[in-house]
Design an enzyme around this catalytic site. Structure first.
Site: not given
Length: 669
Positions: A311, A365, A436
């Site tokens: 990540d 990420h 995201e």
């Protein structure tokens, strides 16, 4: 005596004779001092001998009392009592002198109720009401299978035997001493395992048959317990072996194992995909902790360990073709996963019926590990890395997204996919992450804005969604190329690309499975099913296991509070969620579900307790999809938690031991 001796020693001599001055009586004083010293030494020896005798006596008394206590009969017995409209329970009673056939809690649990101590609840089961005793040295096996399946089931049998040894309270460091067989414990356990085939060494989503049948019967004439396991694949047979281990427990009074005298079980999973996600980027999770996770999954018949391995926080995965990724991205040289570590975990999972599913999350990420691009002449591979204020550029610190204006990201991605498939392979699924994305990050990065403008792509919201979708298409093609041009399903999280009216514009239903992490009431679920997308449920309002703890940024509680107890996990039914939203849903599109553990506040020391035993509640929901709620599973759940602990999984306690021993008395109306 001791007090007197000590008193005499302390008081001798503390004063001089009143009629004699010190100056003129030195010789007298010296004589008295010498005599006093001899007396004192003698008294010290007396005290030492007395204290030594006292210690020996105390030690012997303690040993005798302990032995007597251990050998004394249990003052309690348990009796299986039926309940109207509910499963039977084990009731604790005093064992009177007139009581015959007393039974331990473990023996009662094995035979009480429709499913005894089995977890997850099997689809069809009939279990006897008595137990038979045996010792591990009297286990014999016969395997009927193709060579590759026979090799796997032989390894599974070793695990099975170790699990049985672990039931003994004296088990330590992989070993335990058992007594010699006695008149009641000399029975043999003969296990026959038949794998029909064709041979299948790795799980596949569409083609792996996990069904098994198990038949157990005690034959008194030959003092033999026969256990016959049949499955079409190794994975089904392994599940049967797991179920057999749950028909067995330790019997304290006999200092032996015991097994139900008869059982007939036919079983298979309701859902093909039954997973746990563990994030190893926010905090590093050790190999041993991951193995314990897989052990718990095997004991509960979960079949997918979803490894969110990297990540923006860290990049602990060592890549031989891209060594600078882990060099820059790992928290330390000790907090890395070497290729051999990953391969070892894949093998560890395989023999326990668990696939290790890799996720490489992109284009968001990312961050740590991508800093080396400029020094290699590749430019900025990632943008917004550690940019502040973070709230404007990502969902949590540190920020970072791939640079979609830089073509050099694609050869790098190709190398990552190639090595991941070599380490994790063969794979039948690959997780692309893909959620995201913060459009403000891209739209405030001059290089990307210039790229969008120069190519007449626009800088509106939909323009960035289109480029995000184009990135995802190229990533899928790179993975396919790395997989010898064999396409496999990709999994992506729900995101802006899956919002209302978006999914079929940006994603191909033939290539992608959508993992739903919004709530169980999200109208998007209805749309995805009606557009024939295959889905995996991970709705955070029930299956996010990191929820309900203190905030790690700011104060208060974390974003997905409250804590999701095992009862909430158990009652979360993907099929019921779908039916609540649309009666027209094709339920075959629901592949299963997965509980997620994001590790902002978890590391190797706490991961077991966050996952277990709640992960077992998930397992029964996905294996059986029971038509009842958690209350009808409570006694079995408490017992299964105890079993996990015996096997080395550090599962959280659910109730006081008193509740375990007094079933049905810890309740709320």
């Amino acid at each position: 005596m001791v007090t007197g001796s000590c008193s005499a020693l302390i008081n001798h001599p503390t004063s001089f004779p009143p009629s004699t001055s010190f100056q003129n009586s030195s010789s007298i004083w010296k004589g008295e001092l010498l005599a006093g010293s001899l007396v004192a030494a003698s008294r010290v020896r007396e005290i030492s001998v007395t204290m030594l005798h006292l210690r020996i006596f105390t030690l012997l008394l303690t040993t005798l009392l302990s032995a007597a206590q251990f050998e004394a009969p249990n003052p309690w017995t348990w009796r299986c009592v039926p309940q109207e409209g509910k499963d039977a329970l084990c009731v604790k009673e005093k064992a009177l002198a007139s009581t015959t056939g007393t039974e331990s809690l473990a023996a009662c649990q094995l035979t009480c109720g429709k499913y005894g101590a089995l977890w997850p609840e099997p689809q069809n089961a009939s279990i006897g009401s008595k137990v038979v005793y045996f010792l591990p040295e009297n286990i014999f096996e016969n395997i009927v299978a193709e060579e590759s399946d026979a090799a796997l089931i032989s390894e599974a049998l070793k695990i099975f035997k170790d699990n049985l040894n672990a039931y003994n309270p004296d088990y330590k460091n992989g070993t335990v001493s058992w007594p010699q067989p006695g008149s009641e414990t000399s029975n043999k356990l003969q296990i026959t395992i038949e794998i029909e085939g064709p041979s299948q060494s790795y799980l596949t989503l569409d083609n792996t048959d996990e069904h098994y049948s198990l038949y157990v019967e005690y034959l008194p004439s030959t003092a033999t317990i026969i256990a016959q396991i049949r499955g079409k694949t190794f994975f089904g047979a392994r599940h049967g072996l797991e179920t057999l281990s749950q028909l067995i427990d330790f019997e304290e009074d006999q200092n032996s194992l015991m097994i139900v005298d008869i059982a007939d079980i036919s079983d298979q999973p309701f859902f093909a995909y039954r997973g746990l996600l563990v994030d190893t980027s926010r905090n590093f999770i050790s190999i041993d902790a991951i193995k314990r996770t897989i052990d718990g999954m095997a004991a509960s018949k979960l079949n997918t360990f979803h490894w969110h391995i990297t990540d923006s926080h860290s990049f602990p995965m060592v890549l031989q073709s891209l060594p600078k990724m882990a060099y820059y991205g790992a928290y330390s040289a000790r907090q890395q996963y070497q290729p051999e570590d990953i391969r070892q975990l894949v093998d560890y999972g395989q023999v326990r019926g668990v696939r290790v599913l890799p996720e490489f999350d992109a284009p968001a990420h990312v961050g740590a590990g991508w800093e080396w691009g400029p020094q290699e002449g590749l430019g900025d591979l990632a943008v917004c890395v550690n940019r502040e204020p973070w709230l404007e550029y990502c969902v949590e610190p540190p920020c970072g997204q791939l640079n979609i204006a830089n073509e050099n990201i694609y050869p790098v991605l190709g190398k990552i996919y190639t090595e991941m498939l070599e380490m994790f392979g063969p794979v039948d699924l690959f997780h692309f992450g893909g959620d995201e994305v913060n459009l403000n990050c891209w739209n405030t990065t001059q290089e990307i804005v210039d790229y969008m403008t120069a190519n007449n792509l626009g800088v509106e919201e939909d323009s960035y969604y289109s480029q995000w979708s184009a990135f995802q298409d190229r990533a899928y093609d790179l993975l396919t190329e790395a997989n010898n041009n064999v396409q496999i399903p990709g999994i992506v999280w729900t995101s802006h690309l899956t919002e209302k009216g978006h999914t079929d514009l940006y994603l191909d239903r033939n290539k992608y499975i959508i993992q739903i992490w919004s709530t169980g009431t999200d109208p998007l679920i209805k749309e995805l099913l009606e557009k024939n997308f295959r889905v995996i449920f991970s709705n955070y309002d029930a299956w996010y296991l990191d929820c309900g703890f203190g905030a790690w940024v700011g104060e208060g509680n974390n974003w997905c509070t409250p804590y999701k107890g095992w009862q909430v996990v158990y009652d979360n039914s993907p099929t019921q969620i779908a039916l609540n939203l649309t009666q027209a849903a094709d339920l075959s599109l629901i592949l299963g579900g997965e509980a997620a553990l994001w590790t902002e506040q978890v590391d190797s020391e706490s991961v077991d307790g966050r996952l277990w035993p709640r992960g077992a509640a998930l397992a029964e929901r996905l294996w059986t999809n029971p038509d009842h709620g958690w209350r009808d599973a409570e006694y079995r759940m408490i017992h299964h938690r105890q079993r996990l602990v015996k096997r080395g999984v550090r599962a959280d306690r659910l109730q006081p031991e008193w509740c375990h021993q007094n079933q049905g008395l810890c309740y709320l109306n």
